[in-house]
Design a protein around this motif. Structure first.
Motif, PDB file in Angstrom:
ATOM      1  N   ARG A 201      42.166  41.036  46.083  1.00 48.84           N
ATOM      2  CA  ARG A 201      42.043  39.612  46.382  1.00 48.84           C
ATOM      3  C   ARG A 201      43.129  39.240  47.380  1.00 48.84           C
ATOM      4  O   ARG A 201      44.267  39.686  47.260  1.00 48.84           O
ATOM      5  CB  ARG A 201      42.182  38.762  45.122  1.00 48.84           C
ATOM      6  CG  ARG A 201      40.991  38.847  44.188  1.00 48.84           C
ATOM      7  CD  ARG A 201      41.158  37.928  42.977  1.00 48.84           C
ATOM      8  NE  ARG A 201      39.947  37.859  42.180  1.00 48.84           N
ATOM      9  CZ  ARG A 201      39.586  38.770  41.287  1.00 48.84           C
ATOM     10  NH1 ARG A 201      40.360  39.817  41.060  1.00 48.84           N
ATOM     11  NH2 ARG A 201      38.470  38.650  40.619  1.00 48.84           N
TER      12      ARG A 201
ATOM     13  N   GLN B  54      40.998  34.797  47.085  1.00 45.31           N
ATOM     14  CA  GLN B  54      39.607  35.155  47.332  1.00 45.31           C
ATOM     15  C   GLN B  54      39.391  36.668  47.204  1.00 45.31           C
ATOM     16  O   GLN B  54      40.154  37.470  47.737  1.00 45.31           O
ATOM     17  CB  GLN B  54      39.183  34.713  48.744  1.00 45.31           C
ATOM     18  CG  GLN B  54      39.319  33.223  48.995  1.00 45.31           C
ATOM     19  CD  GLN B  54      38.450  32.399  48.059  1.00 45.31           C
ATOM     20  OE1 GLN B  54      37.292  32.746  47.814  1.00 45.31           O
ATOM     21  NE2 GLN B  54      39.012  31.324  47.515  1.00 45.31           N
ATOM     22  N   GLU B  55      38.316  37.029  46.486  1.00 44.32           N
ATOM     23  CA  GLU B  55      37.986  38.438  46.328  1.00 44.32           C
ATOM     24  C   GLU B  55      37.481  39.010  47.647  1.00 44.32           C
ATOM     25  O   GLU B  55      36.622  38.437  48.306  1.00 44.32           O
ATOM     26  CB  GLU B  55      36.905  38.605  45.255  1.00 44.32           C
ATOM     27  CG  GLU B  55      36.588  40.043  44.925  1.00 44.32           C
ATOM     28  CD  GLU B  55      35.611  40.173  43.765  1.00 44.32           C
ATOM     29  OE1 GLU B  55      34.483  40.656  43.999  1.00 44.32           O
ATOM     30  OE2 GLU B  55      35.980  39.788  42.637  1.00 44.32           O
TER      31      GLU B  55
ATOM     32  N   ARG C 253      38.067  51.242  39.152  1.00 45.96           N
ATOM     33  CA  ARG C 253      37.456  50.355  40.152  1.00 45.96           C
ATOM     34  C   ARG C 253      38.569  49.432  40.654  1.00 45.96           C
ATOM     35  O   ARG C 253      39.203  48.718  39.869  1.00 45.96           O
ATOM     36  CB  ARG C 253      36.331  49.544  39.515  1.00 45.96           C
ATOM     37  CG  ARG C 253      35.578  48.615  40.470  1.00 45.96           C
ATOM     38  CD  ARG C 253      34.365  48.023  39.761  1.00 45.96           C
ATOM     39  NE  ARG C 253      33.510  47.276  40.645  1.00 45.96           N
ATOM     40  CZ  ARG C 253      33.526  45.935  40.751  1.00 45.96           C
ATOM     41  NH1 ARG C 253      34.346  45.227  40.000  1.00 45.96           N
ATOM     42  NH2 ARG C 253      32.709  45.326  41.593  1.00 45.96           N
TER      43      ARG C 253
ATOM     44  N   THR D  67      35.369  41.444  48.820  1.00 48.29           N
ATOM     45  CA  THR D  67      34.289  42.283  48.299  1.00 48.29           C
ATOM     46  C   THR D  67      34.105  43.572  49.084  1.00 48.29           C
ATOM     47  O   THR D  67      33.911  44.654  48.513  1.00 48.29           O
ATOM     48  CB  THR D  67      32.961  41.492  48.304  1.00 48.29           C
ATOM     49  OG1 THR D  67      33.148  40.274  47.586  1.00 48.29           O
ATOM     50  CG2 THR D  67      31.861  42.297  47.629  1.00 48.29           C
ATOM     51  N   ARG D  68      34.202  43.474  50.408  1.00 44.20           N
ATOM     52  CA  ARG D  68      33.957  44.650  51.254  1.00 44.20           C
ATOM     53  C   ARG D  68      35.032  45.726  51.087  1.00 44.20           C
ATOM     54  O   ARG D  68      34.849  46.866  51.530  1.00 44.20           O
ATOM     55  CB  ARG D  68      33.860  44.231  52.717  1.00 44.20           C
ATOM     56  CG  ARG D  68      35.114  43.568  53.235  1.00 44.20           C
ATOM     57  CD  ARG D  68      34.923  42.993  54.645  1.00 44.20           C
ATOM     58  NE  ARG D  68      36.083  42.242  55.077  1.00 44.20           N
ATOM     59  CZ  ARG D  68      37.178  42.764  55.592  1.00 44.20           C
ATOM     60  NH1 ARG D  68      37.241  44.067  55.756  1.00 44.20           N
ATOM     61  NH2 ARG D  68      38.188  42.001  55.962  1.00 44.20           N
ATOM     62  N   LYS D  69      36.144  45.361  50.437  1.00 41.30           N
ATOM     63  CA  LYS D  69      37.235  46.317  50.261  1.00 41.30           C
ATOM     64  C   LYS D  69      37.278  46.922  48.852  1.00 41.30           C
ATOM     65  O   LYS D  69      38.155  47.735  48.545  1.00 41.30           O
ATOM     66  CB  LYS D  69      38.585  45.641  50.543  1.00 41.30           C
ATOM     67  CG  LYS D  69      38.785  45.222  51.995  1.00 41.30           C
ATOM     68  CD  LYS D  69      39.066  46.424  52.878  1.00 41.30           C
ATOM     69  CE  LYS D  69      39.414  46.000  54.290  1.00 41.30           C
ATOM     70  NZ  LYS D  69      39.729  47.149  55.163  1.00 41.30           N
ATOM     71  N   ILE D  70      36.356  46.542  47.973  1.00 40.59           N
ATOM     72  CA  ILE D  70      36.337  47.083  46.608  1.00 40.59           C
ATOM     73  C   ILE D  70      36.143  48.596  46.651  1.00 40.59           C
ATOM     74  O   ILE D  70      35.286  49.106  47.391  1.00 40.59           O
ATOM     75  CB  ILE D  70      35.222  46.418  45.775  1.00 40.59           C
ATOM     76  CG1 ILE D  70      35.565  44.943  45.526  1.00 40.59           C
ATOM     77  CG2 ILE D  70      35.040  47.152  44.441  1.00 40.59           C
ATOM     78  CD1 ILE D  70      34.483  44.171  44.798  1.00 40.59           C
TER      79      ILE D  70
ATOM     80  N   GLU E  85      35.351  52.091  44.440  1.00 37.84           N
ATOM     81  CA  GLU E  85      34.740  52.565  43.206  1.00 37.84           C
ATOM     82  C   GLU E  85      35.117  54.026  42.943  1.00 37.84           C
ATOM     83  O   GLU E  85      35.463  54.778  43.863  1.00 37.84           O
ATOM     84  CB  GLU E  85      33.213  52.462  43.297  1.00 37.84           C
ATOM     85  CG  GLU E  85      32.692  51.070  43.656  1.00 37.84           C
ATOM     86  CD  GLU E  85      32.611  50.142  42.455  1.00 37.84           C
ATOM     87  OE1 GLU E  85      32.973  50.575  41.332  1.00 37.84           O
ATOM     88  OE2 GLU E  85      32.184  48.982  42.647  1.00 37.84           O
TER      89      GLU E  85
ATOM     90  N   VAL F 240      39.751  46.234  42.710  1.00 39.84           N
ATOM     91  CA  VAL F 240      39.224  44.956  43.204  1.00 39.84           C
ATOM     92  C   VAL F 240      40.362  44.165  43.857  1.00 39.84           C
ATOM     93  O   VAL F 240      41.239  43.641  43.162  1.00 39.84           O
ATOM     94  CB  VAL F 240      38.605  44.129  42.067  1.00 39.84           C
ATOM     95  CG1 VAL F 240      38.024  42.822  42.619  1.00 39.84           C
ATOM     96  CG2 VAL F 240      37.525  44.929  41.339  1.00 39.84           C
TER      97      VAL F 240
END
Length: 382
Positions: A352, A356-357, A348, A359-362, A364, A350
Motif C-alpha cells: 500500500r 491505497q492498495e 502473499r 494491486t499491480r504490485k501484489i 503471490e 500486499v
C-alpha cells in the motif's frame, strides 16, 4: 606515587549500570561542565602494580582519539573514607543523547522494530571505531548497546573501555571479568583472545540492534544471564546463594551451546524485514571456531557494503506482531503486508502506498527462503 583526584559533585546515577562499576552524571566543579563518571568496583586495597597497570592502559586509551570513540577527560582515583583503599575513576564526556540501549528500548516500546537503514548506518559507525582501535592493537572486549552512545551528530560513539586490553604478538591473555553473554568460547577453553573476540561481540551487538526484544528476552528470561541477575548473585561477596550460582552456570553453559549451534544464525529468530545478507554477516561474526569468523573489520565492512539498500526508502521497519513492513518511499508512507497461506505455506505480499492498495504490485506464492529478499525488492519498486 601521587594519587590524583578530580573535584566533582554527583548529580544523579545513570539508569544503566554495569556489574563491575558505578556510573553517574556529575559536575566538574573546576571546569564547570557536566561529565560522566565511572568508578570501578574493587574489593579491598589496590596494589601498586594494579595502579600502574590502570594508568598504563588509560594512557594508551587516551591516544585512541577518534570521532567515533568517547573522549576521556580524566583518569585517577576518588576519595575514600580511609587511606588504605582507593577506587579507580574514569571521567569522560557526558553524552546527553543517551546510549544505544536506551534508544533501542524506547523505540521497541512504540511497537515497531528499529529501522533497518539506521541499523546499517550505526553498524558502519561501530565498525569504523573498531578498525581504529585494532590498528592500535587495542581490544574493546565489552561491545554491547549500553556501552555505545549517541553523538550530537546522530552517529554512534563507542565508550566504556573498562575491559579493554592490549595485544602482545596478536593475543591477550589477561582478559577477565568479561560480560558472560559476550565471552567467546576460545577464552573459556584457552584463556586467550585475539581481534576476532571483538568481531564475535560485534555480531551479537548487531543482532541486538536487529531484534532487540528477542535479544533481551534471551538474556533476561530464557537464560537469565543479564546484568541484574549478575548483581543479585555476585554483588555481595558475603552473601552467596550456591544453588542460584549453580543454576546461573548451567544457564550460561546452555546459552553458549545454543550460540554454538546457531542461535544467532537461525532465521526464525529474526524479524522478516532483516535481509538474509545481515543474518549471514552475524552468523559469520559469531562462528564458534575462530578460523570461521571474519579476520578483521575491513572484511565485515566489505560484506555489509554489498547490501544495496533501496533508493528513496527510509524508516524501514516492521510493525511487531502485525506481519507488516512500514517505511517511507520518497517521503510517502508505505506498507507491505505479508500473509501466509497455510494450505500452500507460501506468502502473499500486499503493498500500500499512501493508504491505497497497489494491486499491480501484489506478489503471490513467495516462499520462506525468498520472503526477505522479495519484501525488500517490492519496497524498492513502489
Amino acid at each position: 606515587m601521587i594519587l590524583t583526584t578530580v573535584e566533582i559533585e554527583k548529580i544523579k546515577d545513570f539508569d544503566e549500570q554495569g556489574f563491575f562499576s558505578s556510573t553517574y552524571l556529575a559536575m566538574d566543579t573546576r571546569l564547570e561542565r557536566e561529565v560522566a563518571v565511572k568508578d570501578i568496583n574493587v574489593n579491598g586495597k589496590v596494589k601498586d602494580e594494579e595502579i600502574e597497570q590502570f594508568f598504563h592502559e588509560a594512557l594508551k586509551l587516551s591516544r585512541s582519539e577518534h570521532p567515533r570513540i568517547l573522549p576521556i577527560y580524566f583518569v585517577g582515583f576518588c576519595d575514600t573514607e580511609d587511606n588504605e583503599n582507593v577506587i579507580p575513576r574514569v571521567v569522560t564526556k557526558y553524552m546527553k543523547n543517551g546510549t544505544l540501549s536506551s534508544v533501542l528500548k524506547s523505540h521497541y516500546n512504540t511497537g515497531y522494530t528499529f529501522p533497518l537503514d539506521t541499523i546499517i548506518r550505526y553498524a558502519h559507525d561501530i565498525i569504523q571505531s573498531l578498525i581504529h582501535l585494532h590498528s592500535l592493537d587495542i581490544l574493546h572486549l565489552d561491545l554491547k548497546a549500553s556501552n555505545i552512545f549517541i553523538g550530537n551528530d546522530g552517529k554512534l560513539v563507542v565508550g566504556d573501555f573498562g575491559q579493554s586490553r592490549f595485544l602482545v604478538d596478536g593475543l591477550t591473555v589477561d582478559a577477565e571479568n568479561l560480560y558472560p553473554a559476550l565471552i567467546p568460547d576460545e577464552f573459556t577453553k584457552k584463556g586467550v583472545v585475539d581481534k576476532t573476540a571483538d568481531i564475535y561481540q560485534f555480531g551479537i551487538l548487531f543482532y541486538s540492534m536487529c531484534c532487540y526484544d528477542y535479544y533481551r528476552n534471551f538474556l533476561e528470561d530464557d537464560y537469565e544471564i543479564d546484568v541484574e541477575v549478575l548483581k543479585g548473585l555476585f554483588g555481595n561477596p558475603e552473601e552467596k546463594d550456591k544453588d542460584a550460582i549453580k543454576k546461573f552456570g548451567a544457564n550460561l553453559k546452555r546459552y553458549k551451546q545454543d550460540v554454538k549451534e546457531g542461535l544467532y544464525a537461525d532465521g526464525s529468530n529474526y524479524y522478516n524485514y532483516i535481509p538474509g545478507k545481515i543474518i549471514a554477516i552475524i552468523e559469520r561474526c559469531v562462528a564458534h571456531k575462530v578460523e570461521n569468523r571474519y579476520n578483521n573489520f575491513y572484511e565485515v565492512q566489505s560484506d555489509l557494503n554489498e547490501l544495496v539498500f533501496p533508493s528513496g526508502v527510509s524508516s524501514y521497519s516492521e510493525e511487531i506482531g502485525q506481519n507488516s513492513i512500514v517505511f517511507k518511499k520518497d517521503d510517502v508512507d508505505c506498507i507491505i503486508n505479508y500473509e501466509k497461506n497455510e494450505d500452500s505455506k507460501k506468502y502473499r505480499l500486499v503493498p500500500r502506498k499512501n493508504i491505497q492498495e497497489v494491486t499491480r504490485k501484489i506478489k503471490e506464492k513467495v516462499t520462506d527462503r525468498t520472503l526477505r529478499k522479495e519484501i525488500l525488492k517490492l519496497a524498492d519498486s513502489l
